[in-house]
Scaffold this motif. Sequence first.
Motif, PDB file in Angstrom:
ATOM      1  N   LEU A 244       0.846  -1.190   0.000  1.00  0.00           N
ATOM      2  CA  LEU A 244       0.000   0.000   0.000  1.00  0.00           C
ATOM      3  C   LEU A 244       0.884   1.243   0.000  1.00  0.00           C
ATOM      4  N   LYS A 245       0.274   2.380  -0.303  1.00  0.00           N
ATOM      5  CA  LYS A 245       0.970   3.664  -0.217  1.00  0.00           C
ATOM      6  C   LYS A 245       0.988   4.140   1.237  1.00  0.00           C
ATOM      7  N   THR A 246       1.875   5.070   1.518  1.00  0.00           N
ATOM      8  CA  THR A 246       1.995   5.598   2.881  1.00  0.00           C
ATOM      9  C   THR A 246       0.686   6.210   3.350  1.00  0.00           C
ATOM     10  N   GLU A 247       0.039   6.971   2.491  1.00  0.00           N
ATOM     11  CA  GLU A 247      -1.223   7.585   2.911  1.00  0.00           C
ATOM     12  C   GLU A 247      -2.300   6.549   3.152  1.00  0.00           C
ATOM     13  N   ASP A 248      -2.244   5.419   2.439  1.00  0.00           N
ATOM     14  CA  ASP A 248      -3.207   4.339   2.682  1.00  0.00           C
ATOM     15  C   ASP A 248      -3.037   3.793   4.100  1.00  0.00           C
ATOM     16  N   ILE A 249      -1.787   3.657   4.535  1.00  0.00           N
ATOM     17  CA  ILE A 249      -1.517   3.206   5.904  1.00  0.00           C
ATOM     18  C   ILE A 249      -2.115   4.196   6.903  1.00  0.00           C
ATOM     19  N   ALA A 250      -1.893   5.492   6.633  1.00  0.00           N
ATOM     20  CA  ALA A 250      -2.402   6.530   7.528  1.00  0.00           C
ATOM     21  C   ALA A 250      -3.930   6.508   7.580  1.00  0.00           C
ATOM     22  N   LYS A 251      -4.573   6.313   6.442  1.00  0.00           N
ATOM     23  CA  LYS A 251      -6.036   6.269   6.427  1.00  0.00           C
ATOM     24  C   LYS A 251      -6.561   5.069   7.213  1.00  0.00           C
ATOM     25  N   PHE A 252      -5.885   3.944   7.083  1.00  0.00           N
ATOM     26  CA  PHE A 252      -6.275   2.754   7.843  1.00  0.00           C
ATOM     27  C   PHE A 252      -6.198   3.034   9.347  1.00  0.00           C
ATOM     28  N   GLY A 253      -5.107   3.665   9.794  1.00  0.00           N
ATOM     29  CA  GLY A 253      -4.994   4.019  11.203  1.00  0.00           C
ATOM     30  C   GLY A 253      -6.056   5.015  11.631  1.00  0.00           C
ATOM     31  N   GLN A 254      -6.359   5.983  10.762  1.00  0.00           N
ATOM     32  CA  GLN A 254      -7.380   6.971  11.075  1.00  0.00           C
ATOM     33  C   GLN A 254      -8.752   6.326  11.194  1.00  0.00           C
ATOM     34  N   LEU A 255      -9.043   5.348  10.352  1.00  0.00           N
ATOM     35  CA  LEU A 255     -10.309   4.618  10.446  1.00  0.00           C
ATOM     36  C   LEU A 255     -10.430   3.929  11.803  1.00  0.00           C
ATOM     37  N   TYR A 256      -9.363   3.289  12.246  1.00  0.00           N
ATOM     38  CA  TYR A 256      -9.394   2.650  13.563  1.00  0.00           C
ATOM     39  C   TYR A 256      -9.510   3.685  14.669  1.00  0.00           C
ATOM     40  N   LEU A 257      -8.809   4.801  14.533  1.00  0.00           N
ATOM     41  CA  LEU A 257      -8.902   5.866  15.527  1.00  0.00           C
ATOM     42  C   LEU A 257     -10.336   6.379  15.633  1.00  0.00           C
ATOM     43  N   GLN A 258     -11.038   6.425  14.504  1.00  0.00           N
ATOM     44  CA  GLN A 258     -12.432   6.894  14.469  1.00  0.00           C
ATOM     45  C   GLN A 258     -13.420   5.773  14.776  1.00  0.00           C
ATOM     46  N   LYS A 259     -12.900   4.689  15.321  1.00  0.00           N
ATOM     47  CA  LYS A 259     -13.709   3.546  15.783  1.00  0.00           C
ATOM     48  C   LYS A 259     -14.576   2.973  14.682  1.00  0.00           C
ATOM     49  N   GLY A 260     -14.007   2.972  13.462  1.00  0.00           N
ATOM     50  CA  GLY A 260     -14.661   2.278  12.358  1.00  0.00           C
ATOM     51  C   GLY A 260     -15.559   3.131  11.492  1.00  0.00           C
ATOM     52  N   LYS A 265     -20.014   6.920   7.642  1.00  0.00           N
ATOM     53  CA  LYS A 265     -20.516   5.568   7.420  1.00  0.00           C
ATOM     54  C   LYS A 265     -19.688   4.573   8.215  1.00  0.00           C
ATOM     55  N   ARG A 266     -20.382   3.615   8.848  1.00  0.00           N
ATOM     56  CA  ARG A 266     -19.653   2.597   9.593  1.00  0.00           C
ATOM     57  C   ARG A 266     -19.041   1.585   8.636  1.00  0.00           C
ATOM     58  N   ILE A 267     -17.733   1.407   8.757  1.00  0.00           N
ATOM     59  CA  ILE A 267     -16.995   0.445   7.940  1.00  0.00           C
ATOM     60  C   ILE A 267     -16.680  -0.816   8.739  1.00  0.00           C
ATOM     61  N   ILE A 268     -16.242  -0.635   9.990  1.00  0.00           N
ATOM     62  CA  ILE A 268     -15.876  -1.739  10.874  1.00  0.00           C
ATOM     63  C   ILE A 268     -16.653  -1.593  12.171  1.00  0.00           C
ATOM     64  N   ALA A 269     -17.105  -2.701  12.731  1.00  0.00           N
ATOM     65  CA  ALA A 269     -17.853  -2.676  13.987  1.00  0.00           C
ATOM     66  C   ALA A 269     -16.977  -2.121  15.113  1.00  0.00           C
ATOM     67  N   GLU A 270     -17.535  -1.242  15.921  1.00  0.00           N
ATOM     68  CA  GLU A 270     -16.770  -0.630  17.008  1.00  0.00           C
ATOM     69  C   GLU A 270     -16.292  -1.686  18.005  1.00  0.00           C
TER      70      GLU A 270
END
Length: 530
Positions: A244-260, A265-270
């Motif tokens: 993945l690209k560096t920003e993709d890694i950052a977005k993945f972490g941000q999604l987890y930080l935002q509890k999904g 829109k909910r992507i992952i269950a909290e």
Amino acid sequence: MVLNRRDFLEKLGFGALSIGLISQLPMSSWAAKVPGLQLPRSLPEAQGVASSGILDFVNAVETDKLNLHSIMVVRHGNVVAEGWWGPYAPDLKHTLYSLSKSFTSTAVGLAVAEGKLKVEDKVVSFFPKDVPATISANLAAMRVKDLLTMSTGHDTDSTPSLRNSAETNWVKSFLALPVDHEPGSFFVYNSGATYMLSAIVQKLTGQTVLAYLTPRLFKPLNIEGADWEVDPGGINTGGWGLRLKTEDIAKFGQLYLQKGIWNGKRIIAEDWIKDATSFEVQSKGGSRKKEENDWLQGYGYQFWRCRHDGYRGDGAYGQYCIVLPKEDLVIAITSETGDMQGILDQVWNHILPGVKSAALPADKQVTGQLKQKLATLAVPLEKGKSTSQLASTISGKSFGIVENSLAVSAVSLTFKEDGCDFKMKDAQGEHVISCGINKWKIGTTDLNIVPLKLTATIIPGETKTKIAASGAWTDDKTFEMTWRFIESAHYEVVKCRFDEGGIETEFMRSLAILGKTKDVRPVLKGKLMS
């Protein structure tokens, strides 16, 4: 001819620049959202982050020669600093190694949310045709949760047994291994366990983990171009191999930080995120005492706990997605380092102390220094001369190579005004790598890079690899090249020594350089062909 700033820096050998932090841009432009990139950009101080801390971090990792390839710092959902050590660049993917595990865990979480499985399900239940004739009590008791928490009961990592077995069915190989301890009671870092999670998702959905994640995770986050290595049967390796690209890694972490939640829109269950990133089992690793060791803070579902009440996905040689919920902070890093703890130490020593609860006063001088630094990051070039009296004598002439294990039969070097074409003929045909002289030249190669990697698995269908190459004369008879495979973590140094009509070509992969070991490939020796 008019050069844009990127081309200008590449001419100077700086390679890719930091898109968000360009010293020549006015402050208002720098803080604006950059077209084509998904996360908003902001000044560090506007988000309560001291530019001085980030600058000190960058200087420290360079001083310690930790060999970073990129960094992105995200505060309150805004990118406040980003940089790529040229020739690495924002539009390039990067091998994630075991950071891939956190994405495999996410796929399992999505499958759980869809009712396809439960973490208490027994592993053997998914593969009735692949179980051994006699199923031990410990194997029978192994759950999906035990795969997730690296507590399968194996005494050692199962991965070498899978990769080195003559059996191409890795699931069958895994299930055949002795389970020495009661599952859930004994932590061993075990990439084979993550591979089994990938195999389970594929068995239940009929899709690889990559295909399964694409509409559920990658598309909502606007992550494009992801690819993933596979086992001999076409199952994504799970525990490694995602790019993945560096920003993709950052977005993945941000999604987890935002509890999904992403864009409302909910992507992952909290609940899954809570379980995945919480302490589930006592981890092992590192050589320091617990309070100084980021490998002894506990392990969740394919996420490590960190000091400072954070968590991370991480991969070999320093691929990081660090999430600090209390600070509302995400840090993405790619590198090829032999000191992974050293990178984390510098994050805690420099970036973290500069993170405050409110916006900070503008500091134009330090911010300008940070912008300039990030805009001109570059890995070192060879130190040497641009030419030698020998160059014109050997240029374009072929050297016949004596019989060798690489099946290389001939090499040649053709020198041009600002570069060199290295040509090598082997059993697969003729391969050409074009190098800049004292600067990087970007291109592709069909050379097999598997010997350079930690793992021998491949990306399906990939026949060419992106490369940045540079060279210089280190003395009158030695031309030394560095080949950086810029969508991997690795590079190699190639030395060509000329003497009395002969050539010796020596290869040294970066993992051997890091480990201070000898490259297993032979030195190629040959004579000038008439």
